[in-house]
Design a protein around this motif. Structure first.
Motif, PDB file in Angstrom:
ATOM      1  N   THR A  48      44.357  58.968  11.818  1.00  0.00           N
ATOM      2  CA  THR A  48      43.238  59.943  11.838  1.00  0.00           C
ATOM      3  C   THR A  48      42.414  59.268  12.030  1.00  0.00           C
ATOM      4  OG1 THR A  48      43.814  60.207   8.974  1.00  0.00           O
ATOM      5  CG2 THR A  48      41.552  60.132   9.863  1.00  0.00           C
ATOM      6  N   TRP A  49      41.887  59.758  13.375  1.00  0.00           N
ATOM      7  CA  TRP A  49      40.484  59.059  14.506  1.00  0.00           C
ATOM      8  C   TRP A  49      39.683  58.932  13.308  1.00  0.00           C
ATOM      9  CZ3 TRP A  49      36.120  60.154  15.933  1.00  0.00           C
ATOM     10  CH2 TRP A  49      35.595  59.564  16.825  1.00  0.00           C
ATOM     11  N   ILE A  50      39.037  57.274  13.912  1.00  0.00           N
ATOM     12  CA  ILE A  50      37.647  57.326  12.656  1.00  0.00           C
ATOM     13  C   ILE A  50      37.699  56.186  13.536  1.00  0.00           C
ATOM     14  CG2 ILE A  50      39.381  55.124  11.182  1.00  0.00           C
ATOM     15  CD1 ILE A  50      37.420  56.575   8.834  1.00  0.00           C
ATOM     16  N   TRP A  51      36.007  56.130  13.613  1.00  0.00           N
ATOM     17  CA  TRP A  51      34.880  55.335  14.130  1.00  0.00           C
ATOM     18  C   TRP A  51      34.974  53.945  13.120  1.00  0.00           C
ATOM     19  CZ3 TRP A  51      29.092  57.348  14.271  1.00  0.00           C
ATOM     20  CH2 TRP A  51      29.418  58.591  14.988  1.00  0.00           C
ATOM     21  N   SER A  52      35.151  52.884  13.929  1.00  0.00           N
ATOM     22  CA  SER A  52      34.682  51.302  13.608  1.00  0.00           C
ATOM     23  C   SER A  52      34.155  50.641  14.032  1.00  0.00           C
ATOM     24  CB  SER A  52      36.235  50.657  14.158  1.00  0.00           C
ATOM     25  OG  SER A  52      36.975  50.694  15.269  1.00  0.00           O
ATOM     26  N   VAL A  53      33.956  49.273  13.572  1.00  0.00           N
ATOM     27  CA  VAL A  53      32.490  48.354  13.151  1.00  0.00           C
ATOM     28  C   VAL A  53      33.039  47.012  13.399  1.00  0.00           C
ATOM     29  CG1 VAL A  53      30.830  50.503  14.131  1.00  0.00           C
ATOM     30  CG2 VAL A  53      30.717  49.237  11.822  1.00  0.00           C
ATOM     31  N   ALA A  54      32.166  46.287  14.160  1.00  0.00           N
ATOM     32  CA  ALA A  54      32.576  45.397  14.064  1.00  0.00           C
ATOM     33  C   ALA A  54      31.217  44.261  13.651  1.00  0.00           C
ATOM     34  CB  ALA A  54      33.151  44.334  14.948  1.00  0.00           C
ATOM     35  N   VAL A  55      31.182  43.608  12.158  1.00  0.00           N
ATOM     36  CA  VAL A  55      30.040  43.285  11.916  1.00  0.00           C
ATOM     37  C   VAL A  55      30.777  40.961  11.748  1.00  0.00           C
ATOM     38  CG1 VAL A  55      28.681  42.686  10.100  1.00  0.00           C
ATOM     39  CG2 VAL A  55      29.609  44.995  10.680  1.00  0.00           C
ATOM     40  N   ASP A  56      30.363  40.552  12.312  1.00  0.00           N
ATOM     41  CA  ASP A  56      30.352  38.937  12.045  1.00  0.00           C
ATOM     42  C   ASP A  56      32.388  39.044  12.866  1.00  0.00           C
ATOM     43  OD1 ASP A  56      28.224  37.944  11.117  1.00  0.00           O
ATOM     44  OD2 ASP A  56      28.921  38.630   9.329  1.00  0.00           O
ATOM     45  N   ASP A  57      32.931  38.559  12.432  1.00  0.00           N
ATOM     46  CA  ASP A  57      34.091  38.477  12.350  1.00  0.00           C
ATOM     47  C   ASP A  57      35.051  39.448  11.746  1.00  0.00           C
ATOM     48  OD1 ASP A  57      33.430  36.206  13.911  1.00  0.00           O
ATOM     49  OD2 ASP A  57      33.948  34.948  12.220  1.00  0.00           O
TER      50      ASP A  57
END
Length: 141
Positions: A48-57
């Motif tokens: 399933t295509w989904i948005w992702s984000v990184a916060v810190d590590d």
């Protein structure tokens, strides 16, 4: 990669972590596909295509439809699967997220997806309730 964590000053455990290069590539890409295991615990679900984000590590995703999202329900039930992103396929574990980190995750969504009409629902209470941290699994035996 892995980080050693000391618990209660006595016992240490090694926790897999993303390399800076891997996390950077995934964070910059807009192609993350999530595949929690099916109920058999062996077969990967449909990506399933989904948005992702990184916060810190760390790497985070959210369910647009909140906790009703099928992939979200599977992550909570199965706790592992894989992702495909930035040309990489990774075995991962899923950890539900709650608390103040959600404010920083909101900020990361705003920065990465600022021009999208889908941003507002992704930082809503419904989506925040379906926030998942994606952790790489050490698959070496």
């Amino acid at each position: 990669m892995a980080t050693t964590v000391v618990l209660n000053g006595r016992r240490s455990v090694t926790v897999p972590t993303w390399s800076k290069d891997e996390l950077s590539k995934i964070a910059e890409a807009d192609d993350l596909h999530i595949s929690p295991f099916r109920d058999d615990g062996v077969t990967y679900g449909t990506p399933t295509w989904i948005w992702s984000v990184a916060v810190d590590d760390a790497l985070y995703v959210r369910g647009y439809n909140g906790q009703k999202s099928r992939w979200y329900q599977a992550t909570v039930r199965q706790k592992s699967g894989r992702i495909i992103a930035a040309g990489m396929t990774k075995d991962v574990s899923f950890e539900p997220v709650d608390g103040p980190i959600n404010d920083r995750i909101d900020d990361a969504y705003r920065a990465k997806y600022q021009s999208s009409s889908y941003l507002r629902p992704m930082i809503s209470a419904r989506a925040r309730a379906a926030t998942v941290k994606i952790v790489p699994r050490d698959t070496r035996s």
